[in-house]
Design an enzyme around this catalytic site. Sequence first.
Site, PDB file in Angstrom:
ATOM      1  CE  LYS A 219      -4.044  -2.170   0.794  1.00  0.00           C
ATOM      2  NZ  LYS A 219      -4.968  -2.327  -0.425  1.00  0.00           N
TER       3      LYS A 219
ATOM      4  CE  LYS B 229     -10.660  -2.442   1.862  1.00  0.00           C
ATOM      5  NZ  LYS B 229     -10.130  -1.967   2.176  1.00  0.00           N
TER       6      LYS B 229
ATOM      7  CG  ASP C 271      -3.799  -3.267  -3.861  1.00  0.00           C
ATOM      8  OD1 ASP C 271      -3.839  -2.495  -2.597  1.00  0.00           O
ATOM      9  OD2 ASP C 271      -5.045  -4.059  -4.029  1.00  0.00           O
ATOM     10  CD  GLU C 272      -7.468  -4.060  -5.048  1.00  0.00           C
ATOM     11  OE1 GLU C 272      -6.716  -4.684  -4.595  1.00  0.00           O
ATOM     12  OE2 GLU C 272      -8.031  -3.461  -5.442  1.00  0.00           O
TER      13      GLU C 272
ATOM     14  CG  HIS D 203      -7.595  -9.862  -6.005  1.00  0.00           C
ATOM     15  ND1 HIS D 203      -8.868  -9.042  -6.342  1.00  0.00           N
ATOM     16  CD2 HIS D 203      -7.169  -9.010  -4.955  1.00  0.00           C
ATOM     17  CE1 HIS D 203      -9.370  -8.150  -5.145  1.00  0.00           C
ATOM     18  NE2 HIS D 203      -8.107  -8.538  -4.856  1.00  0.00           N
TER      19      HIS D 203
ATOM     20  CE  LYS E 218      -3.138  -9.624  -3.313  1.00  0.00           C
ATOM     21  NZ  LYS E 218      -3.356  -8.570  -3.340  1.00  0.00           N
TER      22      LYS E 218
END
Length: 418
Positions: A147, A302, A175-176, A263, A173
């Site tokens: 991130k 979340k 991120d998507e 994902h 990983k």
Amino acid sequence: MQKYIDLTYKPKKEELVAEYYIQPSKTSLWNAANAVAGESSIDTWSTIETLSPKIFNKLRPHIYDIKGNIIKIAYPTDLFEPGNMPQILSSIAGNIFGMKCVEKLKLLDIHFPKKLVSSFKGPKYGIQGIRKLARVPKRPLVGTIIKPKVGLNAKEHAELAYKSWIGGLDIVKDDENLSSLSFNKFNERVKITVKMKEKAEKETGERKFYMPNVTAETFEMLKRTKFVKEQGNEYVMVDILTTGFAGLQTLRDNSEDLVIHAHRAMHGALTRHDHGIAMLPLAKIARMIGVDQLHIGAIVGKMTGSAKEVYHIGEEIEDNLIHPSEKNHILSQEWYDKKPIFAVCSGGLHPLLVPQLMHIMGNDIIIQGGGGVHAHPNGTTAGARALRQAVDATMQGISLQEYAKTHLELKLAFKQFS
Ligand code: CAP
Ligand code: MG
């Protein structure tokens, strides 16, 4: 005439069965169900001479069960092309969602007969293969997502990955939505991050894994997968819905023996509320085509997904024989030679949520924390330590409060995330 309804019919072993939630619009439920059965198989809105009795009797589906707004349709397997997931979905999850006679329609589950299950490759590694690779026999694997989602350059990305691995995480990983961007090119990122992975392995004595996101146009995806293999990396990650199931099948057929992390970005457009496709059939399709681990929801995080729903999806991708459940809209399913795959729980997770998650989902899961690692007051490595400490404590049956007395990073996580 409701020619597809026969409540005395018993589905044949070799038929595909689909269960739908159906809310009719300006017509009866039976009429709407009949139209869905016809449009998802051989028929159209008008009576046509060319639909001969011979074709009808060979390929007609049977609506054999109607309870409230829930219908079950059994389809002859000859309607489907083995090994062709796009075609199967164009049939039972295609035009029918757009028909005026349905107000809402949701595909709740699909029972695939052996002929169709066997026509797909299935997972190469699955849970046991990954545990062997990782040398982690029992506990959940733990990981993070770099991130911000995108924004770092390749070097910064690799450095943050290193900080995560030396803090005790098994996995880092992409991120998507990180692919190959002007400020972070795919090949450069993979090259540097793999080197940092090897450095972290040497320093910790533990296996470490990097999951680069190869999501792209299919041929480009294969090029990137080949490059990842050449760098000596073990994993690729792919966004299975935005890539599409044809792309996923091609990736699985050309996976260079790499572990596939799936994902599910965009699933919410299909799975939420009561029109679309539930996550359960999507998870079954992913296992059949052959991903090794799949995001299925984190219950306490979340994202949407109740404990019951996520738990049952976990059972579906980890067990070999699924018993039917009317209450939970789960059809029976035998998985034959298809390996069990890892449930990935991610999204809004942090160390304090680990015991509850493991209590519900068990240990055959992969726990990922993005913000829940990098937001730690002492930074990423401490955040990684805290997440790993939460798993270690839970594996030993020690409460986090107790464990925090002797583990500073977890103690500080209480301050940050309580
Ligand atoms: C989590 C995540 C994952 C979501 C996907 C994100 O980050 O990287 O993509 O978990 O949801 O981008 O939100 P955080 P799901 O840990 O910072 O939330 O696993 O439900 O498909
Ligand atoms: Mg993400």
